[in-house]
Design an enzyme around this catalytic site. Structure first.
Site, PDB file in Angstrom:
ATOM      1  CE  LYS A 195      29.417 -10.152  24.645  1.00 40.60           C
ATOM      2  NZ  LYS A 195      29.035 -10.069  23.222  1.00 40.60           N
ATOM      3  N   GLY A 247      28.148   0.057  25.854  1.00 42.32           N
ATOM      4  CA  GLY A 247      26.915  -0.452  25.266  1.00 42.32           C
ATOM      5  C   GLY A 247      25.720   0.324  25.776  1.00 42.32           C
ATOM      6  CB  SER A 248      22.145  -0.542  25.845  1.00 42.43           C
ATOM      7  OG  SER A 248      22.162  -1.730  26.599  1.00 42.43           O
ATOM      8  CD  GLU A 269      31.239   5.313  25.590  1.00 41.49           C
ATOM      9  OE1 GLU A 269      30.025   5.652  25.563  1.00 41.49           O
ATOM     10  OE2 GLU A 269      31.884   4.995  24.606  1.00 41.49           O
ATOM     11  CB  CYS A 303      27.854   6.419  22.398  1.00 45.09           C
ATOM     12  SG  CYS A 303      29.631   6.467  22.181  1.00 45.09           S
ATOM     13  CD  GLU A 400      22.253   5.911  22.492  1.00 48.32           C
ATOM     14  OE1 GLU A 400      22.061   4.863  23.126  1.00 48.32           O
ATOM     15  OE2 GLU A 400      23.374   6.441  22.387  1.00 48.32           O
TER      16      GLU A 400
HETATM   17  P1  NAI Z   1      23.770  -3.983  24.339  1.00 49.47           P
HETATM   18  O1  NAI Z   1      24.130  -3.122  25.500  1.00 49.47           O
HETATM   19  O2  NAI Z   1      22.807  -5.097  24.570  1.00 49.47           O
HETATM   20  O3  NAI Z   1      25.112  -4.626  23.721  1.00 49.47           O
HETATM   21  C1  NAI Z   1      26.422  -4.160  23.931  1.00 49.47           C
HETATM   22  C2  NAI Z   1      27.326  -5.308  24.325  1.00 49.47           C
HETATM   23  O4  NAI Z   1      26.886  -5.848  25.567  1.00 49.47           O
HETATM   24  C3  NAI Z   1      27.293  -6.490  23.352  1.00 49.47           C
HETATM   25  O5  NAI Z   1      28.575  -7.061  23.284  1.00 49.47           O
HETATM   26  C4  NAI Z   1      26.313  -7.446  24.010  1.00 49.47           C
HETATM   27  O6  NAI Z   1      26.515  -8.785  23.641  1.00 49.47           O
HETATM   28  C5  NAI Z   1      26.645  -7.247  25.466  1.00 49.47           C
HETATM   29  N1  NAI Z   1      25.578  -7.603  26.400  1.00 49.47           N
HETATM   30  C6  NAI Z   1      24.230  -7.640  26.176  1.00 49.47           C
HETATM   31  N2  NAI Z   1      23.584  -8.007  27.296  1.00 49.47           N
HETATM   32  C7  NAI Z   1      24.521  -8.204  28.255  1.00 49.47           C
HETATM   33  C8  NAI Z   1      24.476  -8.578  29.628  1.00 49.47           C
HETATM   34  N3  NAI Z   1      23.324  -8.820  30.244  1.00 49.47           N
HETATM   35  N4  NAI Z   1      25.643  -8.670  30.316  1.00 49.47           N
HETATM   36  C9  NAI Z   1      26.809  -8.406  29.716  1.00 49.47           C
HETATM   37  N5  NAI Z   1      26.926  -8.051  28.421  1.00 49.47           N
HETATM   38  C10 NAI Z   1      25.790  -7.946  27.688  1.00 49.47           C
HETATM   39  O7  NAI Z   1      23.256  -3.044  23.188  1.00 49.47           O
HETATM   40  P2  NAI Z   1      22.357  -3.466  21.914  1.00 49.47           P
HETATM   41  O8  NAI Z   1      21.226  -4.313  22.386  1.00 49.47           O
HETATM   42  O9  NAI Z   1      23.265  -3.994  20.890  1.00 49.47           O
HETATM   43  O10 NAI Z   1      21.798  -2.041  21.446  1.00 49.47           O
HETATM   44  C11 NAI Z   1      20.670  -1.451  22.091  1.00 49.47           C
HETATM   45  C12 NAI Z   1      20.840   0.049  22.177  1.00 49.47           C
HETATM   46  O11 NAI Z   1      21.920   0.369  23.029  1.00 49.47           O
HETATM   47  C13 NAI Z   1      21.167   0.725  20.867  1.00 49.47           C
HETATM   48  O12 NAI Z   1      20.035   0.964  20.119  1.00 49.47           O
HETATM   49  C14 NAI Z   1      21.822   1.983  21.355  1.00 49.47           C
HETATM   50  O13 NAI Z   1      20.844   2.936  21.694  1.00 49.47           O
HETATM   51  C15 NAI Z   1      22.554   1.549  22.609  1.00 49.47           C
HETATM   52  N6  NAI Z   1      23.977   1.276  22.342  1.00 49.47           N
HETATM   53  C16 NAI Z   1      24.909   2.200  22.727  1.00 49.47           C
HETATM   54  C17 NAI Z   1      26.234   1.998  22.445  1.00 49.47           C
HETATM   55  C18 NAI Z   1      27.270   2.989  22.823  1.00 49.47           C
HETATM   56  O14 NAI Z   1      28.287   3.093  22.153  1.00 49.47           O
HETATM   57  N7  NAI Z   1      27.122   3.716  23.901  1.00 49.47           N
HETATM   58  C19 NAI Z   1      26.701   0.833  21.701  1.00 49.47           C
HETATM   59  C20 NAI Z   1      25.658  -0.115  21.392  1.00 49.47           C
HETATM   60  C21 NAI Z   1      24.352   0.141  21.699  1.00 49.47           C
HETATM   61 MG    MG Z   2      20.898  -5.661  23.953  1.00 45.56          MG
END
Ligand code: NAI
Ligand code: MG
Length: 490
Positions: A195, A247-248, A269, A303, A400
């Site tokens: 996804k 992700g987050s 990660e 990240c 972050e």
């Molecule tokens: P997020 O963690 O919500 O999104 C990352 C992925 O997870 C996306 O594909 C999203 O659709 C999916 N996702 C969201 N909620 C989910 C759930 N409950 N179960 C399974 N999958 C889910 O991150 P978001 O909201 O885009 O960004 C928020 C903060 O997270 C950013 O400001 C940043 O600080 C951090 N982040 C860190 C990343 C990294 O590379 N470590 C990448 C993206 C965000």
């Molecule tokens: Mg989110």
């Protein structure tokens, strides 16, 4: 006279760094009006759709499917069928052929993918062209090489595939994260439901065409688009044997709680708040380049970004002066312009988050510096920012930000640098700048970070494992270590 003025007073920066526009053409990209879900080698019509846009212009690009729980189950079933139907049992050398093909096709179509990545995500074309695409192809090449050598990688341990891998990726490196996830999974004989992030689905959808060209058997890779609800459905699906999430930290923690006791394998990660530590004996100009690369690369949506700069007190002033001067030369704007250094913020949501944290920095008493730059009127933009006078307790030193915002702190001794650098819930990466080799090793042993770069920053290579400590997650991607999460040995 002007010469003398410059020497005695303000730094010698030319008044005008304007470049003529050098836009990359979008003609190479053929967008469809709407995209389905890629399940079992076919395009499945979604019941619900949403619009994906260009964050640089807010212009709509295409309609994207929001996969439901039922759609996700279809994708998981297709992946299971492909797993049982041969993919898990064909010789590794056969799997390698498909991975080599995918790698070569990505190279051949690199320009198309790079342009699309910049259109949908806002990152400068210079970066998608020179970093994301070459690294994505390199990742497939690298894991293609392991596919028939797993017995040698893990001698006497009978490595076997895990089954169906559910993979959830973020929006900062859409195609590269897809490569990090899919290449090792397939090399080990697993099948995949992936996804992409909701704001950046287009390169993953174009990748389905690469799979068709490579004649990968139907169902080995399935792509389901949608927001967090689709991700949650994938995590919950009983047919999934392993979840890989980038992700987050919040969402990662939730997934870990949910999977506890299910027997599903998991790698996470997550976020970071890396220390970039600059000692007074380093090559200062080189360090400035590394600091800029560390935090302004990909608008700071990284990240492992070097978001906390620790400057040794004795060089604090010249370092900050040089850094500010360098910032004035960064070109912010159109991601498709080949001269652009800093592109658009990925989404309005991310922009709001950056603004909120920057405001908290001002409120708590940090001093803000932004170089003069004209930001486009449409789209999501944030000027490169440096905070000085930052205390360890400030939110901008703890949380972050995931944007082009650097917090500068100071230290006196190596011990103090270690203590301050490790004073964070995260532990993904760190940088050390010094001419002294023994000090690099001394620091690297004490920094609680998965990757420590010395006299460089943000270097990636498929042979080198990447991953975190503490709240940055667990499990490694890349290198031989990156195979393990996709294998079972019982
Ligand atoms: P997020 O963690 O919500 O999104 C990352 C992925 O997870 C996306 O594909 C999203 O659709 C999916 N996702 C969201 N909620 C989910 C759930 N409950 N179960 C399974 N999958 C889910 O991150 P978001 O909201 O885009 O960004 C928020 C903060 O997270 C950013 O400001 C940043 O600080 C951090 N982040 C860190 C990343 C990294 O590379 N470590 C990448 C993206 C965000
Ligand atoms: Mg989110």
């Amino acid at each position: 006279m002007a010469e003398l003025d410059r020497k005695g007073g303000s730094p010698a920066v030319p008044a005008d760094w304007t470049y003529a526009p050098a836009p990359e053409s979008k003609d190479i990209v053929k967008l469809r009006e709407r995209y389905g879900l890629f399940v079992g080698g076919e395009w499945l019509e979604p019941t619900e759709s949403y619009e994906t846009i260009s964050p640089a212009t807010e212009e709509p690009l295409a309609m994207i499917g929001q996969a439901t729980k039922a759609d996700v189950e279809l994708a998981v079933a297709a992946a299971r069928a492909a797993f049982d139907d041969g993919w898990s049992s064909i010789p590794g050398s056969e799997r390698a052929k498909y991975l080599f093909r995918i790698a070569r096709i990505l190279q051949e179509r690199a320009r198309e993918f790079a342009v699309l990545e910049s259109m949908n995500g806002g990152k400068p074309i210079k970066e998608s062209r020179d970093v994301d695409l070459p690294l994505a192809a390199a990742h497939f090449f690298y894991y293609a090489g392991w596919a028939d050598k797993l017995e040698y990688a893990f001698p006497n341990r009978r490595p076997r595939p895990v089954g169906v891998a559910g993979q959830i990726i973020p929006w900062n490196f859409p195609l590269l994260m897809l490569a990090w996830k899919i290449a090792p999974a397939l090399a080990c004989g697993n099948t995949v439901v992936l996804k992409p992030a909701e704001t950046t689905p287009l390169t993953a959808l174009l990748f389905c065409d690469v799979l068709r060209q490579a004649e990968l058997p139907a169902g080995v890779v399935n792509i389901v688009t949608g927001d967090g609800r689709t991700g949650a459905a994938l995590v919950e699906s009983e047919g999934v044997d392993k979840i890989a999430f980038t992700g987050s930290t919040d969402v990662g923690k939730g997934i870990q709680r949910q999977l506890a006791g299910t027997g599903k394998k998991l790698t996470l990660e997550l976020g970071g708040k890396a220390a970039n530590i600059v000692f007074d004996d380093c090559a200062l100009d080189q360090a400035v380049e590394g600091i800029v690369n560390g935090i302004y690369f990909n608008q700071g949506h990284v990240c492992c970004a070097g978001s906390r700069l620790f400057a040794q007190e004795s060089i604090y002033e010249p370092l900050v002066d040089k850094l500010k001067r360098r910032l004035e030369t960064l070109r912010v704007g159109d991601p498709l312009d080949k001269n652009t250094d800093v592109g658009a913020i990925n989404s309005s949501m991310q922009l709001e988050k950056i603004k909120e944290l920057v405001e908290s920095g001002r409120q708590e008493g940090a001093e803000i510096y932004q170089p003069p730059c004209r930001l486009p009127e449409k789209g999501y933009w944030f000027a490169p920012t440096v905070f000085t006078n930052v205390a360890q307790s400030y939110r901008i030193a703890q949380e972050e930000i995931f944007g082009p915002v650097l917090s500068v702190l100071t230290f006196r001794t190596p011990d103090e640098a270690i203590e301050k650098a490790n004073n964070t819930p995260y532990g993904l990466s760190a940088g050390v700048w010094t001419e002294k080799g023994s000090r690099i090793l001394w620091m690297a042993q004490r920094l609680r970070a998965g990757v420590v770069w010395a006299n460089t920053y943000n270097r990636f290579d498929p042979t080198s494992p990447f991953g975190g400590y503490k709240e940055s997650g667990f499990g490694r991607e890349g290198g031989l270590h990156g195979l393990e999460p996709y294998l079972r040995f019982d």
